[in-house]
Design a protein around this motif. Structure first.
Motif, short mmCIF file in Angstrom:
data_model
loop_
_atom_site.label_atom_id
_atom_site.label_comp_id
_atom_site.label_asym_id
_atom_site.label_seq_id
_atom_site.Cartn_x
_atom_site.Cartn_y
_atom_site.Cartn_z
N GLY A 194 -0.59 19.45 16.56
CA GLY A 194 -0.01 19.16 17.88
C GLY A 194 -0.79 19.75 19.03
N HIS A 195 -1.17 21.02 18.92
CA HIS A 195 -1.87 21.68 20.02
C HIS A 195 -3.25 21.07 20.23
CE1 HIS A 195 -2.85 24.77 22.91
NE2 HIS A 195 -3.94 25.09 22.23
N GLU A 196 -3.93 20.74 19.14
CA GLU A 196 -5.25 20.12 19.26
C GLU A 196 -5.13 18.73 19.88
OE1 GLU A 196 -9.30 19.67 19.17
OE2 GLU A 196 -8.08 21.48 18.85
N ARG A 197 -4.07 18.01 19.50
CA ARG A 197 -3.84 16.69 20.11
C ARG A 197 -3.59 16.82 21.61
NH1 ARG A 197 0.12 15.31 17.33
NH2 ARG A 197 1.90 15.18 18.73
N PHE A 198 -2.82 17.85 22.00
CA PHE A 198 -2.58 18.10 23.42
C PHE A 198 -3.88 18.35 24.16
CE2 PHE A 198 -2.21 21.49 26.62
CZ PHE A 198 -1.51 20.80 27.61
N LEU A 199 -4.74 19.21 23.60
CA LEU A 199 -6.00 19.55 24.28
C LEU A 199 -6.90 18.32 24.42
CD1 LEU A 199 -6.90 23.00 22.66
CD2 LEU A 199 -6.01 22.58 24.96
N GLN A 200 -7.01 17.54 23.35
CA GLN A 200 -7.89 16.37 23.40
C GLN A 200 -7.34 15.32 24.37
OE1 GLN A 200 -10.85 16.20 22.11
NE2 GLN A 200 -10.69 18.14 21.00
N THR A 201 -6.02 15.15 24.39
CA THR A 201 -5.42 14.19 25.31
C THR A 201 -5.57 14.64 26.76
OG1 THR A 201 -3.77 13.66 23.61
CG2 THR A 201 -3.31 12.90 25.84
N MET A 202 -5.39 15.94 26.99
CA MET A 202 -5.57 16.48 28.33
C MET A 202 -7.01 16.27 28.81
SD MET A 202 -4.36 17.97 31.03
CE MET A 202 -2.83 18.82 30.68
N ARG A 203 -7.97 16.51 27.94
CA ARG A 203 -9.38 16.35 28.32
C ARG A 203 -9.69 14.89 28.64
NH1 ARG A 203 -11.58 20.07 23.30
NH2 ARG A 203 -10.78 22.07 24.08
N ALA A 204 -9.12 13.97 27.86
CA ALA A 204 -9.33 12.54 28.13
C ALA A 204 -8.71 12.16 29.48
CB ALA A 204 -8.73 11.69 27.00
N THR A 205 -7.52 12.71 29.76
CA THR A 205 -6.87 12.45 31.05
C THR A 205 -7.69 13.02 32.20
OG1 THR A 205 -4.69 12.53 29.98
CG2 THR A 205 -4.74 12.79 32.37
N GLN A 206 -8.23 14.22 32.01
CA GLN A 206 -9.07 14.83 33.04
C GLN A 206 -10.29 13.97 33.35
OE1 GLN A 206 -8.79 19.02 30.98
NE2 GLN A 206 -9.66 19.32 33.02
N GLY A 207 -10.95 13.48 32.29
CA GLY A 207 -12.13 12.65 32.50
C GLY A 207 -11.81 11.39 33.27
N ALA A 208 -10.67 10.75 32.93
CA ALA A 208 -10.27 9.52 33.63
C ALA A 208 -9.95 9.81 35.10
CB ALA A 208 -9.06 8.90 32.93
N LEU A 209 -9.29 10.94 35.38
CA LEU A 209 -8.98 11.29 36.76
C LEU A 209 -10.24 11.58 37.57
CD1 LEU A 209 -5.88 13.65 36.26
CD2 LEU A 209 -5.89 11.48 37.50
N ILE A 210 -11.20 12.27 36.96
CA ILE A 210 -12.44 12.60 37.66
C ILE A 210 -13.18 11.33 38.08
CG2 ILE A 210 -14.73 13.62 37.36
CD1 ILE A 210 -13.36 15.79 35.64
N VAL A 211 -13.28 10.37 37.15
CA VAL A 211 -13.98 9.12 37.47
C VAL A 211 -13.20 8.31 38.50
CG1 VAL A 211 -14.77 6.92 36.52
CG2 VAL A 211 -15.11 9.03 35.22
#
Length: 524
Positions: free
Chosen positions: A120-137
């Motif tokens: 669960g925690h790893e899924r949260f981190l990976q999902t958060m990073r994907a969301t961050q990348g999309a927001l930055i672009v």
């Protein structure tokens, strides 16, 4: 009875709202300003807690992860509020999390490459990073439209008539955040609604040292009373044997924020790790950025009116959108779980307090930053049950919507053309997003459901936003339906002088940059 003269039964249009003791550039005493700023901070907590409370569990995060996201959202919101009030539109607007980003974020959460991570925690981190990348672009959309002045050029197609449905839908479109949430705990929500209306309207003439205490601090007073009442119900065992959902909405100890919050924690960029980038995720997020842009445009128009200022000129509006793009970039770098927009409820609070001071909102930004670093104290205030906030939203969202309707005074509402455009655009602005919402609730996916996920996200996000649909319909009809000979009916003679910075002498007072920065960035 004597004949009544026409001037005695009509109310001439007014550029600025009357009855405000403090407008954008006038300030209450420091003590009063601090309390008013704290009141704006308390109101901003609602959205700052609601969005992470919904998204973080879906991402696989724990209560501790949720607390850190809430802290980060408040911290970055405080920074963005300061940037916007100092260098953006300079209007007294709080910048907070946006619900417009939920559709593309849920799409990222449901991506098979992330959903299948077992931990669960790893899924949260990976999902958060994907969301961050999309927001930055995606933030580049607002940055380009803002600083290139393209959005200012687009705004020249807006008229008072075209802005009525947009600003009204900014408030009316949030109706599902109001009484439907109050109804989840009526024993708390309804007393809060009654008390807030009583304090801010019926008892507003009660003064102490010439300060209308109950009108100006109605939110704080009513929240303190009902929060204490809710806590007494909680410790008294009123919800001990009630359904879990009822306990989640009514109890003051169900959020698990205080126990999970660290005493001191300073959010920092890339705290969740390096962002990851995916073209499909980024394209879907761009739709949310466009929606945020349109919703903020309507909110800026309402804030200007509730701060007793002139409508922001095209140059100022573009400047604000550019800084809002920087804000979404910061959201992506820090990892706030969502993007930024103007907080509609805080705009409404300007009206109920009748204080449109920029300094008050800047002080509230200080509270957002300060309490986001002191985790336990911030979590204490964030434990206020959601129905308390929802009860206040019923008033504040309605007030913002009414400000949108007030633009009708500059148009000819005896024109069938204007009646058609206003009615159709406002109705479709509410009806189409309601269809998308209902469809998604029943089918567990939006009406756009093709093999191209980015396309689905784009369509479902755009047409789930009432202000966006209202703007598309209203601006199209207003600029194509008998538009050549109807400038006066549309209100363009009044609107024209506010298109440019130098069109009205009052603009310099309201919108000039601080520290003499206008020398380097001259207004157009």
């Amino acid at each position: 009875m004597a004949d009544i003269k026409p001037e005695e039964i009509t109310h001439p249009p007014m550029d600025q709202l009357q009855g405000f003791e403090y407008c954008i550039d006038s300030n209450p005493s420091w003590g009063e300003a601090v309390v008013l700023g704290f009141q704006h901070y308390i109101l901003a907590l609602g959205t700052a807690v609601m969005i992470p409370s919904f998204l973080v569990p879906l991402m696989g995060g724990s209560d501790g992860d949720k607390v850190r996201v809430v802290q980060t959202l408040l911290f970055v919101g405080g920074i963005n509020t300061l940037l916007q009030t100092l260098f953006g539109t300079r209007l007294p607007t709080v910048i907070g999390g946006s619900y417009a980003f939920i559709v593309p974020i849920i799409s990222i959460i449901q991506d098979s490459s992330l959903r299948n991570i077992p931990d669960g925690h790893e899924r949260f981190l990976q999902t958060m990073r994907a969301t961050q990348g999309a927001l930055i672009v995606a933030s580049s959309i607002q940055i380009i439209l803002g600083y290139s002045q393209l959005w200012g050029i687009c705004s020249r197609f807006f008229s008072p008539l075209g802005m009525v449905p947009v600003v009204a839908a900014v408030g009316f479109g949030l109706f599902n955040r109001g009484f439907p949430v109050v109804g989840k705990c009526v024993e708390i929500g309804i007393p809060m609604l009654i008390l807030f209306v009583a304090f801010s309207q019926y008892l507003k003439h009660i003064h102490t040292r010439r300060v209308p205490l109950l009108e100006r601090f109605a939110l704080l007073a009513a929240t303190a009373i009902i929060w204490l009442y809710a806590h007494l119900l909680t410790v008294g065992g009123a919800y001990k044997h009630r359904p879990l959902l009822t306990q989640m909405h009514c109890r003051t100890d169900r959020a698990n924020l205080i126990s999970s919050a660290p005493w001191i924690k300073i959010p920092y960029p890339l705290q969740w790790g390096a962002p990851t980038f995916d073209a499909g995720h980024s394209f879907g997020m761009m739709a949310a950025v466009l929606v945020s842009l349109i919703e903020s445009t309507g909110a800026y128009k309402a804030a200007a009116r509730l701060a007793s200022a002139t409508p922001p000129p095209a140059h100022v509006l573009s400047r604000g959108i550019g800084w809002q793009g920087i804000g979404i970039l910061l959201d992506g770098l820090f990892g706030t779980c969502t993007g930024s927009t103007v907080s509609v409820e805080n705009v409404g609070l300007l009206g109920t307090t009748r204080v449109g001071s920029r300094r008050v909102v800047q002080i509230s930004a200080g509270f957002m930053i300060f309490f986001s670093m002191l985790g336990k104290f911030g979590a204490l205030f964030a434990s206020i049950p959601f129905p308390i906030f929802a009860a206040v939203y019923c008033v504040l969202f309605g007030l913002v919507a009414a400000v949108g309707l007030s633009f009708l005074q500059f148009t000819n509402m005896n024109s069938m053309r204007n009646l058609f455009i206003t009615g159709v655009s406002l109705f479709l602005g509410l009806s189409i997003p309601e269809y998308f919402f209902s469809y998604t609730q029943s089918a567990q996916h939006g009406p756009a459901h093709t093999d191209a996920g980015w396309f689905n996200d784009f369509i479902n996000t755009i047409f789930s936003s009432p202000p966006t649909v209202a703007l598309i319909v209203a601006v199209f009809l207003d600029n194509t339906l008998e538009f050549k000979d109807t400038a006066r009916d549309r209100g363009m003679p009044w609107w024209a002088r506010f298109r440019t910075f130098k069109g009205d002498s009052r603009n310099e007072e309201f919108y000039t940059l601080p520290f003499n920065l206008n020398r380097f960035f001259p207004p157009s």
